[in-house]
Design an enzyme around this catalytic site. Structure first.
Site, mmCIF file in Angstrom:
data_model
loop_
_atom_site.group_PDB
_atom_site.id
_atom_site.type_symbol
_atom_site.label_atom_id
_atom_site.label_comp_id
_atom_site.label_asym_id
_atom_site.label_seq_id
_atom_site.Cartn_x
_atom_site.Cartn_y
_atom_site.Cartn_z
ATOM 1 C CG LEU A 48 -2.123 -0.866 1.276
ATOM 2 C CD1 LEU A 48 -2.858 -0.699 2.603
ATOM 3 C CD2 LEU A 48 -3.064 -0.561 0.126
ATOM 4 C CG ASP A 49 1.122 3.943 -3.320
ATOM 5 O OD1 ASP A 49 2.089 3.184 -3.482
ATOM 6 O OD2 ASP A 49 0.387 4.327 -4.255
#
Length: 298
Positions: free
Chosen positions: A38-39
């Site tokens: 996940l960013d």
């Protein structure tokens, strides 16, 4: 050592690697890995494999993912989110109808070819795209085929006549490798307008949902009951066809032998003493061979 899957509700501002690092310290074990990056600014479901469950990471990556998010029409950046450099701005004189937005979204459902954002972790010649971007080196971004199962508005969009901007909320269900930032950018291209993703939250991944998740803070406050938050390895195989082995078949499976089963499933979960011990895959004519061994799973 813990064995199983703990689903973390990741907070904004952390990388997936940060979560793994903190869990190693909290749980005092090294054998930990995440399934699906996940960013940093994206929140939500981050499945983490512990101990024996790290063998499942490749399989976990294969499962579809689901998101809810927010986008804005009238602005575009090089990263397709608010972290990047502004590339285009256009004040909207009037709102785009929700019907038009939904119609554009429908065009992006199905099998589509996507180009990842330049600020992404995709590797080209051994180097990540964001590294090229930071160094100002031009590079051709690889195209990839992905599946979008759902892309739809979740509420009426909102138009700000003073700023000439329009915000919208959406939900997405997609295959691995899909960049939701790119979907928002692609939506803008379909509408002939700049578009940027402003918020994103993952609601499901690897078969686990937000209701299965715990924050790092909750876990830290309840470390004496850490096991209560850990999903058993078997939970990942709930949708597999299950086969209970007798003692004779179990001996064969322990030795990695091929076995014959009266089934037509592509993959089966083999159980002994009510626990998944191996995943076997079909080879034709009722024969199954080892795909993943979990002999130490208790």
């Amino acid at each position: 050592m813990f064995n199983g899957i703990i689903v973390i509700d990741k907070a904004a501002g952390m990388t997936s690697g940060d979560v793994v690092y903190k869990l190693r310290r909290l749980l005092k074990q090294k054998k930990i890995g995440h399934a699906g990056t996940l960013d940093p600014e994206v929140t939500g479901v981050l499945p983490i494999a512990l101990g024996q469950a790290t063998k499942l990471i490749e399989l976990m990556h294969e499962r579809p993912k689901a998101y809810v998010g927010e986008g804005m029409l009238g602005l575009a950046t090089d990263s397709y989110d608010l972290e990047g450099k502004i590339l285009a701005e256009r004040a909207l004189s009037q709102p785009v109808s929700d019907q038009a937005i939904k119609a554009a979204m429908e065009k992006l459902i199905g099998e589509i070819v996507q180009q990842p954002p330049i600020y992404s972790a995709v590797r080209v010649n051994g180097k990540r795209l964001y590294e090229y971007a930071r160094e100002g080196i031009p590079v051709e971004r690889p195209k990839r085929t992905v599946q979008v199962f759902l892309y739809d508005l979740t509420a009426p969009s909102q138009f700000d006549p003073e700023k000439g901007r329009q915000t919208f909320t959406y939900e997405v269900e997609c295959s691995k490798g899909t960049y939701v930032r790119s979907l928002v950018n692609d939506l803008g291209e379909e509408l002939g307008l700049p578009a940027v993703m402003t918020k994103l939250r993952r609601t499901a991944s690897s078969g686990y949902k937000l209701q299965d998740a715990v924050t790092l803070e909750e876990l830290a406050d309840n470390l004496d009951h850490a096991e209560d938050y850990i999903q058993p390895i078997d939970s990942f195989f709930a949708d597999y066809q299950q086969v209970d082995l007798d003692a004779a078949l179990w001996q064969q499976v322990k030795n990695g032998a091929w076995i014959k089963l009266p089934l037509d499933a592509d993959k089966v979960a083999l159980r002994y003493n009510k626990t998944v011990k191996a995943i076997y895959r079909a080879k034709g004519q009722g024969l199954y061979c080892p795909d993943l061994m979990l002999l130490s799973n208790e």
